[in-house]
Scaffold this motif. Structure first.
Motif, PDB file in Angstrom:
ATOM      1  N   LEU A  37       0.829  -1.208   0.000  1.00 54.10           N
ATOM      2  CA  LEU A  37       0.000   0.000   0.000  1.00 54.10           C
ATOM      3  C   LEU A  37       0.862   1.256   0.000  1.00 54.10           C
ATOM      4  CD1 LEU A  37      -2.687   1.509   0.263  1.00 54.10           C
ATOM      5  CD2 LEU A  37      -2.519   1.180   2.738  1.00 54.10           C
ATOM      6  N   ALA A  38       1.867   1.290   0.866  1.00 56.28           N
ATOM      7  CA  ALA A  38       2.738   2.456   0.942  1.00 56.28           C
ATOM      8  C   ALA A  38       3.460   2.690  -0.388  1.00 56.28           C
ATOM      9  CB  ALA A  38       3.748   2.280   2.067  1.00 56.28           C
ATOM     10  N   GLN A  39       3.929   1.621  -1.014  1.00 55.64           N
ATOM     11  CA  GLN A  39       4.622   1.741  -2.298  1.00 55.64           C
ATOM     12  C   GLN A  39       3.666   2.185  -3.399  1.00 55.64           C
ATOM     13  OE1 GLN A  39       8.014   1.176  -3.210  1.00 55.64           O
ATOM     14  NE2 GLN A  39       8.262   1.416  -1.002  1.00 55.64           N
ATOM     15  N   ALA A  40       2.440   1.667  -3.370  1.00 54.31           N
ATOM     16  CA  ALA A  40       1.448   2.059  -4.368  1.00 54.31           C
ATOM     17  C   ALA A  40       1.094   3.536  -4.222  1.00 54.31           C
ATOM     18  CB  ALA A  40       0.196   1.198  -4.237  1.00 54.31           C
ATOM     19  N   LEU A  41       0.945   3.998  -2.979  1.00 58.02           N
ATOM     20  CA  LEU A  41       0.653   5.409  -2.740  1.00 58.02           C
ATOM     21  C   LEU A  41       1.789   6.299  -3.250  1.00 58.02           C
ATOM     22  CD1 LEU A  41      -0.846   5.185   0.867  1.00 58.02           C
ATOM     23  CD2 LEU A  41      -2.050   5.968  -1.178  1.00 58.02           C
ATOM     24  N   ALA A  42       3.014   5.841  -3.014  1.00 57.47           N
ATOM     25  CA  ALA A  42       4.171   6.608  -3.494  1.00 57.47           C
ATOM     26  C   ALA A  42       4.196   6.647  -5.022  1.00 57.47           C
ATOM     27  CB  ALA A  42       5.457   6.003  -2.947  1.00 57.47           C
ATOM     28  N   GLY A  43       3.961   5.495  -5.645  1.00 61.64           N
ATOM     29  CA  GLY A  43       3.986   5.427  -7.102  1.00 61.64           C
ATOM     30  C   GLY A  43       2.826   6.151  -7.752  1.00 61.64           C
ATOM     31  N   ALA A  44       1.733   6.339  -6.997  1.00 61.14           N
ATOM     32  CA  ALA A  44       0.536   6.962  -7.561  1.00 61.14           C
ATOM     33  C   ALA A  44       0.629   8.482  -7.610  1.00 61.14           C
ATOM     34  CB  ALA A  44      -0.685   6.555  -6.744  1.00 61.14           C
ATOM     35  N   GLN A  45       1.668   9.053  -7.021  1.00 67.43           N
ATOM     36  CA  GLN A  45       1.756  10.511  -6.957  1.00 67.43           C
ATOM     37  C   GLN A  45       1.819  11.159  -8.333  1.00 67.43           C
ATOM     38  OE1 GLN A  45       1.334  12.052  -3.925  1.00 67.43           O
ATOM     39  NE2 GLN A  45       0.937   9.893  -3.464  1.00 67.43           N
ATOM     40  N   GLY A  46       2.295  10.403  -9.313  1.00 67.82           N
ATOM     41  CA  GLY A  46       2.389  10.954 -10.660  1.00 67.82           C
ATOM     42  C   GLY A  46       1.107  10.831 -11.452  1.00 67.82           C
ATOM     43  N   GLY A  47       0.049  10.291 -10.828  1.00 65.71           N
ATOM     44  CA  GLY A  47      -1.226  10.131 -11.525  1.00 65.71           C
ATOM     45  C   GLY A  47      -1.220   8.900 -12.419  1.00 65.71           C
ATOM     46  N   GLY A  48      -2.088   8.888 -13.421  1.00 64.47           N
ATOM     47  CA  GLY A  48      -2.144   7.785 -14.370  1.00 64.47           C
ATOM     48  C   GLY A  48      -2.866   6.562 -13.831  1.00 64.47           C
ATOM     49  N   ARG A  49      -2.602   5.449 -14.464  1.00 65.98           N
ATOM     50  CA  ARG A  49      -3.314   4.209 -14.157  1.00 65.98           C
ATOM     51  C   ARG A  49      -3.063   3.741 -12.723  1.00 65.98           C
ATOM     52  NH1 ARG A  49      -6.496   0.942 -12.932  1.00 65.98           N
ATOM     53  NH2 ARG A  49      -6.741  -1.165 -13.791  1.00 65.98           N
ATOM     54  N   LEU A  50      -1.856   3.916 -12.227  1.00 68.07           N
ATOM     55  CA  LEU A  50      -1.548   3.459 -10.877  1.00 68.07           C
ATOM     56  C   LEU A  50      -2.316   4.273  -9.843  1.00 68.07           C
ATOM     57  CD1 LEU A  50      -0.056   1.475  -9.153  1.00 68.07           C
ATOM     58  CD2 LEU A  50       1.926   2.983  -9.162  1.00 68.07           C
ATOM     59  N   ALA A  51      -2.480   5.562 -10.080  1.00 69.18           N
ATOM     60  CA  ALA A  51      -3.260   6.401  -9.169  1.00 69.18           C
ATOM     61  C   ALA A  51      -4.709   5.937  -9.135  1.00 69.18           C
ATOM     62  CB  ALA A  51      -3.180   7.865  -9.592  1.00 69.18           C
ATOM     63  N   GLU A  52      -5.250   5.634 -10.293  1.00 61.95           N
ATOM     64  CA  GLU A  52      -6.629   5.139 -10.390  1.00 61.95           C
ATOM     65  C   GLU A  52      -6.785   3.820  -9.640  1.00 61.95           C
ATOM     66  OE1 GLU A  52      -9.520   3.212 -13.842  1.00 61.95           O
ATOM     67  OE2 GLU A  52      -7.839   4.479 -14.433  1.00 61.95           O
ATOM     68  N   ALA A  53      -5.823   2.918  -9.823  1.00 60.59           N
ATOM     69  CA  ALA A  53      -5.891   1.605  -9.173  1.00 60.59           C
ATOM     70  C   ALA A  53      -5.728   1.725  -7.659  1.00 60.59           C
ATOM     71  CB  ALA A  53      -4.811   0.685  -9.744  1.00 60.59           C
ATOM     72  N   THR A  54      -4.848   2.601  -7.216  1.00 59.48           N
ATOM     73  CA  THR A  54      -4.650   2.792  -5.777  1.00 59.48           C
ATOM     74  C   THR A  54      -5.907   3.349  -5.137  1.00 59.48           C
ATOM     75  OG1 THR A  54      -2.291   3.224  -6.155  1.00 59.48           O
ATOM     76  CG2 THR A  54      -3.195   3.874  -4.034  1.00 59.48           C
ATOM     77  N   ARG A  55      -6.538   4.303  -5.807  1.00 60.39           N
ATOM     78  CA  ARG A  55      -7.803   4.852  -5.298  1.00 60.39           C
ATOM     79  C   ARG A  55      -8.868   3.764  -5.225  1.00 60.39           C
ATOM     80  NH1 ARG A  55      -7.901   8.693  -8.409  1.00 60.39           N
ATOM     81  NH2 ARG A  55      -9.180   7.864 -10.098  1.00 60.39           N
ATOM     82  N   GLN A  56      -8.925   2.917  -6.248  1.00 59.44           N
ATOM     83  CA  GLN A  56      -9.890   1.821  -6.250  1.00 59.44           C
ATOM     84  C   GLN A  56      -9.618   0.845  -5.107  1.00 59.44           C
ATOM     85  OE1 GLN A  56     -10.123  -0.208 -10.026  1.00 59.44           O
ATOM     86  NE2 GLN A  56     -11.445  -1.839  -9.236  1.00 59.44           N
ATOM     87  N   ALA A  57      -8.337   0.559  -4.880  1.00 60.34           N
ATOM     88  CA  ALA A  57      -7.967  -0.355  -3.794  1.00 60.34           C
ATOM     89  C   ALA A  57      -8.371   0.221  -2.438  1.00 60.34           C
ATOM     90  CB  ALA A  57      -6.464  -0.621  -3.839  1.00 60.34           C
ATOM     91  N   LEU A  58      -8.087   1.501  -2.213  1.00 58.79           N
ATOM     92  CA  LEU A  58      -8.454   2.139  -0.950  1.00 58.79           C
ATOM     93  C   LEU A  58      -9.968   2.198  -0.784  1.00 58.79           C
ATOM     94  CD1 LEU A  58      -5.867   5.068  -0.906  1.00 58.79           C
ATOM     95  CD2 LEU A  58      -5.886   3.067   0.595  1.00 58.79           C
ATOM     96  N   ASP A  59     -10.671   2.425  -1.891  1.00 53.96           N
ATOM     97  CA  ASP A  59     -12.133   2.490  -1.832  1.00 53.96           C
ATOM     98  C   ASP A  59     -12.740   1.165  -1.384  1.00 53.96           C
ATOM     99  OD1 ASP A  59     -12.265   5.131  -2.534  1.00 53.96           O
ATOM    100  OD2 ASP A  59     -12.777   4.796  -4.641  1.00 53.96           O
ATOM    101  N   ASN A  60     -12.068   0.057  -1.677  1.00 58.47           N
ATOM    102  CA  ASN A  60     -12.566  -1.244  -1.214  1.00 58.47           C
ATOM    103  C   ASN A  60     -12.627  -1.288   0.311  1.00 58.47           C
ATOM    104  OD1 ASN A  60     -13.036  -2.654  -3.657  1.00 58.47           O
ATOM    105  ND2 ASN A  60     -10.849  -2.995  -3.913  1.00 58.47           N
ATOM    106  N   TRP A  61     -11.587  -0.771   0.964  1.00 61.28           N
ATOM    107  CA  TRP A  61     -11.581  -0.710   2.427  1.00 61.28           C
ATOM    108  C   TRP A  61     -12.619   0.289   2.937  1.00 61.28           C
ATOM    109  CZ3 TRP A  61      -9.583  -4.339   5.190  1.00 61.28           C
ATOM    110  CH2 TRP A  61      -8.439  -5.026   4.779  1.00 61.28           C
ATOM    111  N   VAL A  62     -12.650   1.468   2.340  1.00 65.25           N
ATOM    112  CA  VAL A  62     -13.574   2.511   2.784  1.00 65.25           C
ATOM    113  C   VAL A  62     -15.014   2.031   2.672  1.00 65.25           C
ATOM    114  CG1 VAL A  62     -14.445   4.837   2.318  1.00 65.25           C
ATOM    115  CG2 VAL A  62     -11.991   4.393   2.210  1.00 65.25           C
ATOM    116  N   ARG A  63     -15.335   1.345   1.581  1.00 62.26           N
ATOM    117  CA  ARG A  63     -16.700   0.855   1.369  1.00 62.26           C
ATOM    118  C   ARG A  63     -17.104  -0.126   2.466  1.00 62.26           C
ATOM    119  NH1 ARG A  63     -15.788  -1.417  -3.094  1.00 62.26           N
ATOM    120  NH2 ARG A  63     -15.821   0.528  -4.249  1.00 62.26           N
TER     121      ARG A  63
END
Length: 212
Positions: free
Chosen positions: A101-127
């Motif tokens: 998770l920490a690595q994905a958050l770091a990699g997602a800072q530049g936006g793009g597909r990884l940012a979208e996937a990280t948001r989706q992953a976090l949303d699974n927990w939030v939901r």
């Protein structure tokens, strides 16, 4: 008995590489070596290494949320939800999933597909947290002043988002988690007040809300 599919082996290889060497070490070569497959299969199944990482983050989170779903269903109070949050935090850290998770958050800072996937992953927990809060606080006067969507994000951030903070300031991280638990105690006290005291607290909170 058949083993994991090639696609699953590649996902597992990507996750293992992230856990052991960090997201910057993920490449077609390193993942293929971890998965014991040919590099070309990454592009056959995923199209790109970035897409492989994205799908690995999402599917891994979906699996872990499903693992805890029955325990979420057993929660009856906000305090119990926060206790479960500590359990999830400890287990996910031991499994190496907090590192992912920490690595994905770091990699997602530049936006793009990884940012979208990280948001989706976090949303699974939030939901999952929000569904639990909707049930636990269904008849609570607390919902007059705070909606469960915001609370779900706050609770999830408390137990998942503090991962980065914890690595450099574990004492501060513990204090933040303790503050969330104190909030749960206040909610329990509020819900246990008699009708006269409850009306007084509500009136005070409404007055404060109007001033803010």
């Amino acid at each position: 008995m058949n083993g994991p599919s090639t696609k699953q082996r590649l996902i597992d290889g990507a996750l293992e590489t992230i856990r052991t060497s960090g997201i910057t070490a993920v490449s077609a070569r390193t993942v293929a070596a971890a998965a014991g497959t040919n590099q070309a299969l990454i592009f056959y199944h995923f199209g790109s290494v970035e897409e492989l990482i994205a799908q690995a983050c999402v599917t891994a989170t979906e699996s872990r949320v499903a693992h805890f779903r029955d325990r979420f269903a057993d929660v009856t109070t906000l305090a119990e939800l926060l206790d479960l949050g500590r359990v999830i935090h400890a287990e996910e850290r031991a499994e190496g999933n907090m590192t992912v998770l920490a690595q994905a958050l770091a990699g997602a800072q530049g936006g793009g597909r990884l940012a979208e996937a990280t948001r989706q992953a976090l949303d699974n927990w939030v939901r999952e947290v929000r569904v639990t809060l909707d049930r636990v606080l269904a008849d609570s006067p607390v919902l007059e002043f705070a909606e469960t969507e915001g609370l779900a994000h706050a609770v999830s951030a408390g137990f998942l988002g503090l991962t980065l903070f914890e690595s450099v300031n574990p004492e501060g991280s513990e204090q933040a988690l303790a503050a969330l638990e104190q909030l749960a105690v206040l909610v329990d006290v509020f819900e246990g007040l008699g009708p006269v005291a409850t009306r007084a607290v509500r009136a005070k909170l409404r007055k404060t809300a109007k001033r803010s």
